[in-house]
Write a protein that holds these residues in place. Structure first.
Motif, PDB file in Angstrom:
ATOM      1  N   TRP A 302       0.842  -1.196   0.000  1.00  0.00           N
ATOM      2  CA  TRP A 302       0.000   0.000   0.000  1.00  0.00           C
ATOM      3  C   TRP A 302       0.873   1.239   0.000  1.00  0.00           C
ATOM      4  O   TRP A 302       1.767   1.396   0.830  1.00  0.00           O
ATOM      5  N   GLY A 303       0.670   2.132  -0.979  1.00  0.00           N
ATOM      6  CA  GLY A 303       1.489   3.333  -1.118  1.00  0.00           C
ATOM      7  C   GLY A 303       2.771   3.093  -1.883  1.00  0.00           C
ATOM      8  O   GLY A 303       3.550   4.028  -2.092  1.00  0.00           O
ATOM      9  N   ASP A 311       1.430  -0.362  -5.207  1.00  0.00           N
ATOM     10  CA  ASP A 311      -0.024  -0.439  -5.157  1.00  0.00           C
ATOM     11  C   ASP A 311      -0.513  -0.216  -6.589  1.00  0.00           C
ATOM     12  O   ASP A 311       0.297  -0.059  -7.514  1.00  0.00           O
ATOM     13  N   CYS A 312      -1.837  -0.236  -6.800  1.00  0.00           N
ATOM     14  CA  CYS A 312      -2.334  -0.246  -8.179  1.00  0.00           C
ATOM     15  C   CYS A 312      -1.907   0.988  -8.962  1.00  0.00           C
ATOM     16  O   CYS A 312      -1.371   0.881 -10.087  1.00  0.00           O
ATOM     17  N   PRO A 376      -3.201  -5.989  -7.219  1.00  0.00           N
ATOM     18  CA  PRO A 376      -4.572  -6.115  -6.703  1.00  0.00           C
ATOM     19  C   PRO A 376      -4.810  -5.617  -5.286  1.00  0.00           C
ATOM     20  O   PRO A 376      -5.642  -4.740  -5.072  1.00  0.00           O
ATOM     21  N   GLN A 377      -4.094  -6.169  -4.315  1.00  0.00           N
ATOM     22  CA  GLN A 377      -4.449  -5.903  -2.922  1.00  0.00           C
ATOM     23  C   GLN A 377      -3.368  -6.422  -1.995  1.00  0.00           C
ATOM     24  O   GLN A 377      -2.479  -7.172  -2.409  1.00  0.00           O
ATOM     25  N   GLY A 379      -1.277  -8.595   0.358  1.00  0.00           N
ATOM     26  CA  GLY A 379      -1.122 -10.043   0.394  1.00  0.00           C
ATOM     27  C   GLY A 379      -1.033 -10.672  -0.983  1.00  0.00           C
ATOM     28  O   GLY A 379      -0.801 -11.874  -1.106  1.00  0.00           O
ATOM     29  N   ASP A 380      -1.221  -9.864  -2.017  1.00  0.00           N
ATOM     30  CA  ASP A 380      -1.174 -10.364  -3.389  1.00  0.00           C
ATOM     31  C   ASP A 380       0.060  -9.790  -4.087  1.00  0.00           C
ATOM     32  O   ASP A 380       0.861  -9.079  -3.476  1.00  0.00           O
ATOM     33  N   VAL A 381       0.200 -10.100  -5.384  1.00  0.00           N
ATOM     34  CA  VAL A 381       1.340  -9.635  -6.170  1.00  0.00           C
ATOM     35  C   VAL A 381       0.846  -9.076  -7.493  1.00  0.00           C
ATOM     36  O   VAL A 381      -0.315  -9.280  -7.884  1.00  0.00           O
ATOM     37  N   VAL A 382       1.720  -8.360  -8.189  1.00  0.00           N
ATOM     38  CA  VAL A 382       1.390  -7.873  -9.534  1.00  0.00           C
ATOM     39  C   VAL A 382       1.120  -9.087 -10.420  1.00  0.00           C
ATOM     40  O   VAL A 382       1.921 -10.026 -10.476  1.00  0.00           O
ATOM     41  N   LYS A 383      -0.031  -9.075 -11.073  1.00  0.00           N
ATOM     42  CA  LYS A 383      -0.417 -10.233 -11.875  1.00  0.00           C
ATOM     43  C   LYS A 383      -1.409  -9.829 -12.955  1.00  0.00           C
ATOM     44  O   LYS A 383      -1.864  -8.678 -13.011  1.00  0.00           O
ATOM     45  N   ILE A 384      -1.746 -10.792 -13.799  1.00  0.00           N
ATOM     46  CA  ILE A 384      -2.718 -10.572 -14.868  1.00  0.00           C
ATOM     47  C   ILE A 384      -4.056 -11.160 -14.431  1.00  0.00           C
ATOM     48  O   ILE A 384      -4.127 -12.295 -13.949  1.00  0.00           O
ATOM     49  N   SER A 385      -5.122 -10.367 -14.588  1.00  0.00           N
ATOM     50  CA  SER A 385      -6.464 -10.802 -14.199  1.00  0.00           C
ATOM     51  C   SER A 385      -7.460 -10.396 -15.270  1.00  0.00           C
ATOM     52  O   SER A 385      -7.210  -9.490 -16.079  1.00  0.00           O
TER      53      SER A 385
END
Length: 404
Positions: A302-303, A311-312, A376-377, A379-385
């Protein structure tokens, strides 16, 4: 002096008992003023429990001091179905009215109703119900809706037309806002510690809140809330949400108009951004995608704005900067960068946005075939969705093209 005070209280109690002993049913209402005067006078000296007994020497009144032992004795009398004991209570409800039933059953005849904070006299206790005397009548009410603490009743009554202002308390780590009251629900936003929120209600271990300038709604874990704020009128919150909804509707109408005016086919569009600039897209978007792919697996922070954690919007800003494109820091502001592009004309490198009643809360980079790369959020990682899930479709808030 102590004995004199007790004598005064006892006399008041005896006077009140004498009145109660002669009153039945509707007559209790008739004598309300007399009883109230006696109670008010007694309350100036001590807490009071009145015991009425039919003995040869007549009715007796006992005034008890307000200490723990005597309070326990009074409560025990109520719990043991001592029908000769009387105790004051207050209606503790935050919506609707409390029905007075003829019998201790919700299927029995309804004799009347009580409002929040109404005062009652508890005459007896049965499983799940109290028999009470009140200005509205005598009968049975749910015991869980009665409290002996007037402050608690007043607090509940305020919830009829007020919400409670509060703050996020997360010891600096922030708290996830979810789409529903479940740890499995989608995370729609993250609020920093001490963020201002409005508590709309509770559901299990979660609190439903409104937050941000548009009073967006979501759910956070109830252990992350400091409830010590002021009261705010429900109408004020609802008016803010209504205005936000009107702005979103206007934006959707503008988007529809832009779509109708856009030229057909592939990458070409002449529609304007909200800032008024216009441009025609090119194949430079693929370079943005190729750059973003280098950071697959980087943890969400976050940040975060660097390869040590994104973050996103931090990911979008960093990747765009790598390609010589300057965009704003947060997702809501990035929505104003570049040129509007319709969903049907999305191309690799376009920025896709998602939001709710509180505005934009997420951004990703479109990679083609209904997919995006994003952070995404927690606990997650940069990924494709996919952007074609029910949730992403329902929260889709438009797209812009930042390449020339």
């Amino acid at each position: 002096m102590r004995n004199f005070k007790h004598s005064i209280v006892a006399v008041i109690a005896i006077a009140m008992i004498s009145s109660l002993a002669t009153v039945q049913g509707s007559d209790i209402i008739k004598q309300k003023n007399e009883r109230q005067q006696a109670l008010n006078a007694a309350a100036q000296h001590s807490g009071i429990t009145i015991t009425q007994k039919d003995v040869t020497e007549g009715v007796k009144g006992v005034a008890l001091e307000n200490n723990e032992a005597e309070q326990a004795q009074a409560q025990a009398a109520i719990e043991n179905n001592d029908k000769s004991s009387y105790q004051l209570g207050y209606v503790e409800i935050s919506a609707g009215t409390l029905p007075i039933q003829a019998q201790p059953s919700d299927e029995s005849e309804r004799l009347g109703e009580l409002n929040a904070c109404d005062q009652v006299e508890i005459l007896e206790s049965t499983e799940g119900y109290y028999k009470v005397a009140s200005e509205a009548g005598t009968g049975y009410v749910l015991s869980e809706a009665i409290t002996d603490n007037k402050s608690d009743a007043e607090y509940a009554a305020m919830q009829y037309d007020h919400y409670k202002e509060a703050k996020v308390t997360s010891f600096g780590s922030g708290v996830n806002v979810r789409s529903s009251a479940s740890t499995d629900a989608d995370i729609v936003n993250t609020l920093a510690d001490t963020s201002d929120i409005v508590v709309l209600g509770g559901e299990g271990d979660f609190v439903k809140i409104a937050y941000g300038n548009d009073m967006d709604e979501g759910y956070i874990i109830n252990t992350s809330v400091d409830f010590t704020g002021e009261w705010i009128e429900k109408d004020e919150v609802q008016k803010t949400q209504q205005k936000a909804q009107e702005r979103r509707e206007a934006a959707r109408r503008a988007e529809a108009a832009a779509k109708a005016n856009s030229s057909a086919g592939g990458y070409s569009t002449l529609s304007k951004t909200e800032s008024g600039s216009s441009s025609v897209s090119s194949s430079g978007g693929q370079a943005i995608v190729d750059t973003a792919m280098q950071y697959l697996g980087v943890p969400y922070v976050w940040g975060g704005t660097s390869p040590s954690g994104f973050d996103c919007s931090g990911l979008v800003q960093y990747v765009c900067a790598k390609n010589g494109i300057k965009v704003n820091r947060v997702a809501a502001d990035q929505r104003n960068n570049g040129t509007y592009v319709s969903r049907e004309n999305l191309a690799p490198g376009d920025l896709v946005f998602f939001g709710g009643s509180g505005g934009i809360h997420h951004v990703g980079i479109y990679v083609g075939n209904g997919q995006m790369i994003h952070a995404p959020q927690t606990g997650d990682v940069v990924k494709i969705s996919s952007i074609e899930t029910d949730y992403r479709i329902s929260t889709y808030a438009g797209a812009v093209r930042v390449t020339n």
